[in-house]
Design a protein around this motif. Sequence first.
Motif, mmCIF file in Angstrom:
data_model
loop_
_atom_site.group_PDB
_atom_site.id
_atom_site.type_symbol
_atom_site.label_atom_id
_atom_site.label_comp_id
_atom_site.label_asym_id
_atom_site.label_seq_id
_atom_site.Cartn_x
_atom_site.Cartn_y
_atom_site.Cartn_z
ATOM 1 N N GLN A 147 -11.117 2.381 0.787
ATOM 2 C CA GLN A 147 -10.940 3.541 1.654
ATOM 3 C C GLN A 147 -9.514 4.046 1.475
ATOM 4 O OE1 GLN A 147 -13.199 5.004 3.506
ATOM 5 N NE2 GLN A 147 -14.805 3.447 3.588
ATOM 6 N N ARG A 148 -9.359 5.365 1.646
ATOM 7 C CA ARG A 148 -8.021 5.962 1.548
ATOM 8 C C ARG A 148 -7.350 5.870 2.921
ATOM 9 N NH1 ARG A 148 -9.464 5.102 -3.159
ATOM 10 N NH2 ARG A 148 -10.333 6.781 -4.414
ATOM 11 N N SER A 149 -6.388 4.998 3.027
ATOM 12 C CA SER A 149 -5.800 4.734 4.349
ATOM 13 C C SER A 149 -4.925 5.876 4.839
ATOM 14 C CB SER A 149 -5.005 3.432 4.324
ATOM 15 O OG SER A 149 -3.915 3.510 3.420
ATOM 16 N N CYS A 150 -4.543 6.829 3.964
ATOM 17 C CA CYS A 150 -3.703 7.947 4.408
ATOM 18 C C CYS A 150 -4.463 8.925 5.289
ATOM 19 C CB CYS A 150 -3.099 8.682 3.217
ATOM 20 S SG CYS A 150 -4.302 9.586 2.200
ATOM 21 N N VAL A 151 -5.790 8.911 5.208
ATOM 22 C CA VAL A 151 -6.584 9.842 6.024
ATOM 23 C C VAL A 151 -7.539 9.076 6.948
ATOM 24 C CG1 VAL A 151 -6.436 11.769 4.412
ATOM 25 C CG2 VAL A 151 -8.292 10.105 4.158
ATOM 26 N N THR A 174 0.861 -1.184 0.000
ATOM 27 C CA THR A 174 0.000 0.000 0.000
ATOM 28 C C THR A 174 0.898 1.235 0.000
ATOM 29 O OG1 THR A 174 -1.607 -1.249 1.285
ATOM 30 C CG2 THR A 174 -1.933 1.120 1.160
ATOM 31 N N LYS A 175 0.679 2.130 -0.949
ATOM 32 C CA LYS A 175 1.640 3.217 -1.189
ATOM 33 C C LYS A 175 1.164 4.562 -0.647
ATOM 34 C CE LYS A 175 4.252 0.424 -3.527
ATOM 35 N NZ LYS A 175 5.292 -0.265 -2.758
ATOM 36 N N PHE A 176 2.142 5.410 -0.357
ATOM 37 C CA PHE A 176 1.881 6.803 -0.008
ATOM 38 C C PHE A 176 2.069 7.654 -1.255
ATOM 39 C CE2 PHE A 176 3.654 10.987 1.072
ATOM 40 C CZ PHE A 176 2.581 11.500 1.768
ATOM 41 N N GLY A 177 1.016 8.395 -1.618
ATOM 42 C CA GLY A 177 1.142 9.298 -2.755
ATOM 43 C C GLY A 177 1.038 10.744 -2.326
ATOM 44 N N CYS A 178 -0.163 11.128 -1.880
ATOM 45 C CA CYS A 178 -0.421 12.539 -1.582
ATOM 46 C C CYS A 178 -0.648 12.817 -0.098
ATOM 47 C CB CYS A 178 -1.651 12.989 -2.367
ATOM 48 S SG CYS A 178 -3.162 12.142 -1.840
ATOM 49 N N GLY A 179 -1.211 11.849 0.605
ATOM 50 C CA GLY A 179 -1.498 12.047 2.025
ATOM 51 C C GLY A 179 -2.738 12.857 2.310
ATOM 52 N N ILE A 180 -3.495 13.214 1.270
ATOM 53 C CA ILE A 180 -4.690 14.049 1.474
ATOM 54 C C ILE A 180 -5.909 13.476 0.738
ATOM 55 C CG2 ILE A 180 -3.484 16.195 2.005
ATOM 56 C CD1 ILE A 180 -3.880 16.991 -0.979
ATOM 57 N N ALA A 181 -5.933 12.163 0.565
ATOM 58 C CA ALA A 181 -7.098 11.491 -0.041
ATOM 59 C C ALA A 181 -7.380 11.936 -1.472
ATOM 60 C CB ALA A 181 -8.348 11.688 0.833
ATOM 61 N N SER A 182 -6.312 12.298 -2.199
ATOM 62 C CA SER A 182 -6.531 12.811 -3.552
ATOM 63 C C SER A 182 -5.993 11.921 -4.660
ATOM 64 C CB SER A 182 -5.878 14.193 -3.702
ATOM 65 O OG SER A 182 -6.570 15.127 -2.925
ATOM 66 N N CYS A 183 -5.198 10.894 -4.343
ATOM 67 C CA CYS A 183 -4.565 10.127 -5.434
ATOM 68 C C CYS A 183 -4.946 8.657 -5.473
ATOM 69 C CB CYS A 183 -3.053 10.255 -5.368
ATOM 70 S SG CYS A 183 -2.269 9.261 -4.081
ATOM 71 N N GLY A 184 -5.333 8.086 -4.352
ATOM 72 C CA GLY A 184 -5.766 6.684 -4.333
ATOM 73 C C GLY A 184 -4.656 5.662 -4.178
ATOM 74 N N ALA A 185 -3.399 6.092 -4.117
ATOM 75 C CA ALA A 185 -2.295 5.128 -4.011
ATOM 76 C C ALA A 185 -2.383 4.288 -2.736
ATOM 77 C CB ALA A 185 -0.957 5.869 -4.045
ATOM 78 N N CYS A 186 -3.033 4.838 -1.721
ATOM 79 C CA CYS A 186 -3.079 4.194 -0.401
ATOM 80 C C CYS A 186 -4.351 3.371 -0.191
ATOM 81 C CB CYS A 186 -3.028 5.274 0.666
ATOM 82 S SG CYS A 186 -4.512 6.328 0.586
ATOM 83 N N THR A 187 -5.064 3.050 -1.261
ATOM 84 C CA THR A 187 -6.381 2.404 -1.125
ATOM 85 C C THR A 187 -6.271 0.998 -0.550
ATOM 86 O OG1 THR A 187 -7.165 3.662 -3.031
ATOM 87 C CG2 THR A 187 -8.475 1.735 -2.373
HETATM 88 S S1 FES Z 1 -1.830 8.763 -0.429
HETATM 89 FE FE1 FES Z 1 -3.015 9.771 -1.958
HETATM 90 S S2 FES Z 1 -5.064 9.258 -1.432
HETATM 91 FE FE2 FES Z 1 -3.867 8.467 0.180
#
Ligand code: FES
Length: 151
Positions: free
Chosen positions: A54-58, A33-46
Amino acid sequence: MRLNINGEDVDLEVDPDTPLLWVLRDHLSLTGTKFGCGIASCGACTVHIDGYPQRSCVYPVAAAEGTAITTIEGARSKAEEAVRAAWTELQVPQCGYCQSGQIMSAISLVRDVTAPTDEDIDAAMAGNLCRCMTYDRIRKAIKTAAQQMER
Ligand code: FES
Ligand code: FES
């Protein structure tokens, strides 16, 4: 706290406000599970919480208590098999960074929607960005996986 991750209970001592993504990656070494943006905007952390993306970064880890958390490492189902086979057949990934998030969203779509249309795919995948622009292959792979689910 106790979390259920990929079918196993895990006991952890973490700040309840910690984003689930950091717990998965830093405490449990589930780095698929990846970190992309940290603000629920990219989906890398799904990831899936009780089967849904769910966006696990938020997502505060405390909110995940009592749920079933599934990461790319533990996603095993008929839909996952169909998605994985289609992703492989069509060689969807380029750099690969966004792909675990794409796949987690695709699994949920293919499981829940028979013969998804372009509109269904756009709606389900809108929150998963790909800077390598693999969107055409993702669309084709979702349709291929959905056909596989019907057999
Ligand atoms: S890291 Fe981009 S939506 Fe979570
Ligand atoms: S494959 Fe590179 S970001 Fe999607």
